[in-house]
Design an enzyme around this catalytic site. Structure first.
Site, PDB file in Angstrom:
ATOM      1  CB  SER A   1      30.574 -58.573  68.037  1.00  0.00           C
ATOM      2  OG  SER A   1      30.562 -57.394  68.809  1.00  0.00           O
TER       3      SER A   1
ATOM      4  CG  HIS B   1      30.503 -59.425  71.968  1.00  0.00           C
ATOM      5  ND1 HIS B   1      31.650 -58.796  71.554  1.00  0.00           N
ATOM      6  CD2 HIS B   1      30.870 -60.706  72.237  1.00  0.00           C
ATOM      7  CE1 HIS B   1      32.662 -59.645  71.552  1.00  0.00           C
ATOM      8  NE2 HIS B   1      32.204 -60.815  71.961  1.00  0.00           N
TER       9      HIS B   1
ATOM     10  CG  ASP C   1      35.427 -62.825  71.634  1.00  0.00           C
ATOM     11  OD1 ASP C   1      36.188 -63.767  71.943  1.00  0.00           O
ATOM     12  OD2 ASP C   1      34.329 -62.629  72.174  1.00  0.00           O
TER      13      ASP C   1
END
Length: 1000
Positions: free
Chosen positions: A45, A74, A166
């Protein structure tokens, strides 16, 4: 139950539906094991681009790499990503942005596009439109789960820099299928939340900086996938070495953990052992046995690998829907109001399944308006998993498995918005404990046993022992809930089938033989042994101070108790029987509840006053009924502390009960009962008055305290309700905002990194362009539609008086250094109007010539945004043209002249030969250029000719003179010859030009 993404792919919700198993043994088939090359999922991310660069720069490129890489980052949903282009700069492997349905090929890097969820199905990548464009999206968990289900032991997951949690559930899925997991060292990340969340699962095999990962990744793949399963250290064709090694491993495991895995499925154990060997790069199983003996930490790691289970909330929604519709209502049928619904979840792992069943029970009770007591016993042999389950805290990615309604109703978002905590009312229903179902006694009188996906790891012998045990633990008519790849096997006489597909069974209530009691249930595994008795140590000897203080307390005839602010007894002192007694019904260790008649109300009032004011409270002359008579006592309640400085401790109060001071001054101890026969009227009246006074005083105190308490509670209640509503509304808004901001922050971080790279590229391009314009020697001016200068190069300042502050001024306001040209503004405007380029030659005041060229300024989108004016110096070209014209005229004269004109170098080689010379001597120009002048001079005249040349080299003037020359046909002719020397720029002679005419 509605699911966010898995509902689009039912196959993603159940591992069993994706694993081909042998119908009899439950082993994976050969088809499931031949899966080709490993696929590496890389999740990141915020801060991920720097980690990608380190990883791919360190990744060697060779034909033996034989693995594919799928990058899940992401990304901002509304921003075009250049991530694939950026990663391509770091590696020689081909990097492609994923398109829907693309087949994964080895030695290729695949990059997720923006605004997509990604899944792997049968070796192809499928793009899904996310339900929520922004918010708490979990693209890494979603892909890792599908990667694990599709590739099983060939799945590899890598977690790099990022915020949030995540990927942590995806890590568990990959490890549950026998794959391998890496995580970036948190200290090397820009954002460490994602790696720390993955590491906290205890399932990560390697924790490394990104540049060190490729070496260990290649080494692991080379060993783990470089040979077929079952070859672990086997030295002979029979595989006895492997079997002996596994037995030794079982011995080491049982010695350290107390659990025996010898009756578990050997193929499953062997694959997990192979994986651990590959992690440590150990080829032979005997070498791994030695590592286990020397390293207790590796024993724990292997133990954890053997216990990894793939679990989720409401895993396999279809099966849970059957449980909710056909089983849960029957658990409450024919139950008395005070009955308990009992459920057992053996092999509960981290608790998701147990909490799922508890949620179903609570939902049914709320809908049916029942108030039964619920007990869900959840057990496992993994202490770490039990600790996780007890905490009831799960990563934010569980939102993929729960409906928004259940998430809001049964969970509370933690402060960091990356985790959810199970609500207390759900947590109170579930009782977690460490228990080995194959060894420890079971629970009894159960309404439901949910044992899903445990039997597939056990051998046939253990499975045969567990079915009668489950039948014993269930009450007649109780239910058994198994995994989709499990069944009751040969014990159909004990259970009837409720739903074959969902594997729901019911214990038969037909009088068949059941176990008589827990004492008849033997341990399922030998060698488990009972725990050793605890050693006791003699109590320490009392100090002389303690003995003295105890004697003084016993000498003073008083009773006392140390209690909490609510009256719960912590310690009793003295003979309290005359003041306290146990009440009928449920036993309470509460001083006020145990007070005898007459003492309860004043004791409670005194304790409340002492708690409220935090000061000593005394009441005298309290009439207490003891052994049929009333006795007057005094009550003292005072706050106490342990005396430890700085210690934070709950409030405690010392309650002292002693005979009234009136009795100690001579008043008779018993107070006559007013209703006692034979008592005088005066004594009865006095007793009644005294009792009335005491009760009135106590009642007055109680009323005052009650009124004050009611007012305070009413006011507090109103304030709390208002505050609670505001906080609840604010909390909901904050949770939504945090999720959105977190997602936007991650997306912006990625966009920022991409923009930084784009700015660096643009800066480089700008430098290149500046150097190009400066190096070409072309003066350039850029103007917009309003003919205002937007940019210019330094060279143009020689022609037009420009300084840096002139940017933004109209080009017509600038004074030029051009002679005879003042139409620049008109010509630029005409080009903008017609879009036809224009050029003209102009002369500067410094007598230099320039080619002025005006062209439209076009963007990449072919939009006209102004004009480009260039000045190219053509002075030398003009001079060359003039010289060329002069030479052309001279060449015409030489060509058309009747005389023979030739040019010779100082050695006599012919350099030029005109048509007149060809007519005079007969040799063509090509022939003459290969000749020397000596060939034209008769032999007798050559010395005189050389003397003429030497005379000419001394700059002496040679007047035309008569001489002779030879022709091509051998004739000798008389000619008049004029010779002229040709000089270089340095004034040196380099050739001789002659003009020759025939003399008749």
């Amino acid at each position: 139950m509605t699911k966010k993404k898995a509902s689009r792919h039912p196959s993603l919700s159940s591992r069993e539906s994706e694993i081909p198993l042998d119908a009899t043994s439950g082993e994976p088939t050969g088809e499931s094991l031949d899966r080709g090359f490993p696929i590496v999922g890389i999740g990141a991310s915020a801060g991920g681009l720097a980690a990608f660069e380190e990883f791919f720069r360190a990744l060697p490129v060779s034909a033996e790499l034989d693995m594919a890489f799928v990058v899940v980052q992401h990304l901002a949903p509304d921003h075009t990503s250049i991530l694939a282009e950026l990663i391509q700069r770091f590696t020689a492997l081909p990097v492609v942005e994923i398109t829907d349905g693309i087949t994964v090929q080895p030695n290729t890097v695949y990059v997720i596009p923006p605004n997509c969820d990604l899944a792997l199905i049968n070796g192809t990548l499928q793009l899904l439109e996310p339900i929520d464009a922004r918010g708490h999206r979990l693209a890494i968990d979603f892909f890792f789960r599908s990667l694990a289900q599709d590739q099983r032991e060939l799945a590899i997951g890598i977690i790099l820099s990022g915020s949030g949690g995540d990927g942590s559930l995806g890590v568990r899925a990959i490890k549950g299928e026998g794959g391998m997991v890496m995580a970036q060292t948190p200290t090397t990340t820009e954002f460490d939340s994602m790696p720390r969340s993955a590491i906290a699962t205890g399932l990560v095999d390697f924790v490394l900086p990104p540049h060190e990962m490729p070496a260990d990744l290649i080494a692991y793949c080379g060993q783990a996938y470089g040979r077929p399963h079952g070859a672990t250290g086997a030295t002979g064709a029979t595989g006895h070495s492997t079997s002996d090694g596994l037995r030794k491993i079982f011995v080491v495991l049982r010695a350290q953990t107390g659990h025996d895995f010898s009756l578990y499925k050997q193929s499953t154990i062997a694959r997990r052992v192979e994986r651990r060997q590959a992690v440590h790069r150990i080829q032979q199983v005997d070498g791994y046995v030695r590592l286990l003996q020397q390293n207790p930490g590796e024993v724990d790691a292997l133990f954890q690998d053997l216990l990894i289970g793939v679990t989720r909330f409401f895993r396999d929604p279809d099966a849970f829907a059957v449980l909710e519709a056909q089983v849960i209502p029957n658990l409450f049928a024919n139950k008395s109001p005070d009955a308990t619904v009992r459920v057992w979840v053996p092999g509960c792992s981290t608790g998701e399944e147990a909490y799922s069943i508890a949620i179903l029970l609570l939902e049914y009770m709320a809908a049916a308006k029942h108030s039964f007591k619920l007990q869900v016993f959840a057990t496992d042999i993994d202490r770490r998993a039990i600790d996780t389950a007890r905490s009831g805290v799960y990563p934010g990615s569980i939102s993929e498995d729960l409906t928004p309604e259940r998430l809001a109703q049964f969970f509370v978002a933690e402060d960091d918005s990356n985790h959810y905590r199970v609500q207390k009312r759900v947590r109170d229903v579930v009782i977690f404990s460490e228990q080995a179902v194959t060894r420890d006694p079971p629970f009894s009188k159960l309404d439901l046993i949910s044992c899903r996906n445990l039997l597939i790891y056990l051998g046939a012998e253990l499975q045969k022992k567990l079915m009668p045990l489950f039948d014993y633990a269930l009450r007649p008519g109780g239910y058994l809930f198994l995994g989709t790849s499990e069944s009751v096997g040969d014990f159909a006489t004990l259970f009837s089938t409720v739903d074959r597909k969902s594997k729901v069974y019911q214990s038969r209530d037909d009088g068949h033989l059941r176990f008589a009691g827990a004492a008849r249930v033997p341990p399922l595994l030998s060698g488990s042994g009972s725990p050793s008795p605890r050693r006791t140590t003699p109590p320490p000897k009392d100090s002389l101070r303690d003995v003295t203080e105890r004697a003084l307390l016993q000498h003073r005839a008083m009773a006392g108790a140390l209690v909490t602010g609510k009256g719960d007894i912590l310690y009793l002192h003295g003979r309290t029987g005359q003041f306290l007694e146990l009440q009928e019904g449920e036993v309470h260790a509460n001083l006020v509840a145990m007070a005898r008649e007459g003492l309860r109300r004043p004791l409670g009032a005194a304790l409340r006053r002492a708690v409220t004011r935090n000061q000593r409270v005394q009441q005298s002359g309290i009439s207490v009924r003891t052994n049929g008579e009333f006795t007057a006592i005094d009550i003292t309640v005072q706050p106490v502390t342990s005396g430890r400085p700085g210690a934070e401790e709950p409030a405690m109060f010392l309650v002292i009960l002693e005979p009234s001071s009136l009795l100690r001054s001579g008043t008779p101890e018993p107070i006559a009962d007013a209703a006692e026969p034979g008592a005088s009227a005066d004594s009865r009246i006095e007793a009644l008055k005294l009792e009335l006074q005491l009760k009135e005083a106590s009642l007055q105190i109680s009323n005052e305290e009650l009124e004050a308490s009611n007012e305070e509670l009413t006011s507090s209640n109103e304030e709390m309700q208002s505050v609670n509503e505001e906080l609840q509304s604010t909390n909901e808004e904050m949770e939504t905002s945090k999720e959105e901001l977190q997602s936007v922050n991650e997306e912006l971080s990625t966009v920022n990194v991409e923009l930084q790279n784009r700015v660096a590229d643009l800066s480089q391009v700008n430098n290149d362009m500046n150097n190009l314009l400066a190096g070409t020697g072309v003066g350039t001016i850029f103007v917009n539609h309003g003919l205002q200068i937007t940019r210019f190069t330094p060279l143009v300042t020689q022609l037009i008086n420009l300084i840096p502050t002139d940017v933004g001024r109209p080009v017509g306001h600038i004074v030029s250094n051009l002679k005879g040209y003042d139409q620049l503004v008109e010509d630029v405007q005409r080009v903008l109007d017609t879009l036809v380029p224009f050029e003209v030659e102009v002369e500067s005041k410094a007598d230099r010539w320039f080619l002025l060229h005006i062209r439209p300024y076009r963007t990449l989108e072919n939009v006209i945004e102004g004009a480009v004016i260039t000045f190219t110096d053509v002075t030398e070209m003009k001079q060359a043209q003039d010289e060329s014209r002069a030479l052309a005229r001279l060449a015409t004269v030489v060509r058309d002249a009747n005389d023979a004109i030739a040019v010779y170098d100082l050695d006599g080689r012919i350099l030029a030969w005109n048509p007149g010379a060809t007519r005079l001597y007969g040799w063509s120009e090509p022939e003459a250029l290969r000749m020397n002048v000596r060939e034209l001079i008769p032999e007798a005249l050559r010395e005189a000719a050389l003397a003429s040349v030497r005379q000419l080299s001394r700059a002496e003037v040679l007047a035309p003179y008569r001489t002779q020359r030879l022709t091509k046909d051998g004739r000798t002719i008389a000619v008049s010859l004029t010779a002229t020397m040709l000089l270089s720029g340095a004034g040196e002679m380099y050739a001789i030009a002659t003009t020759e005419r025939a003399i008749t």
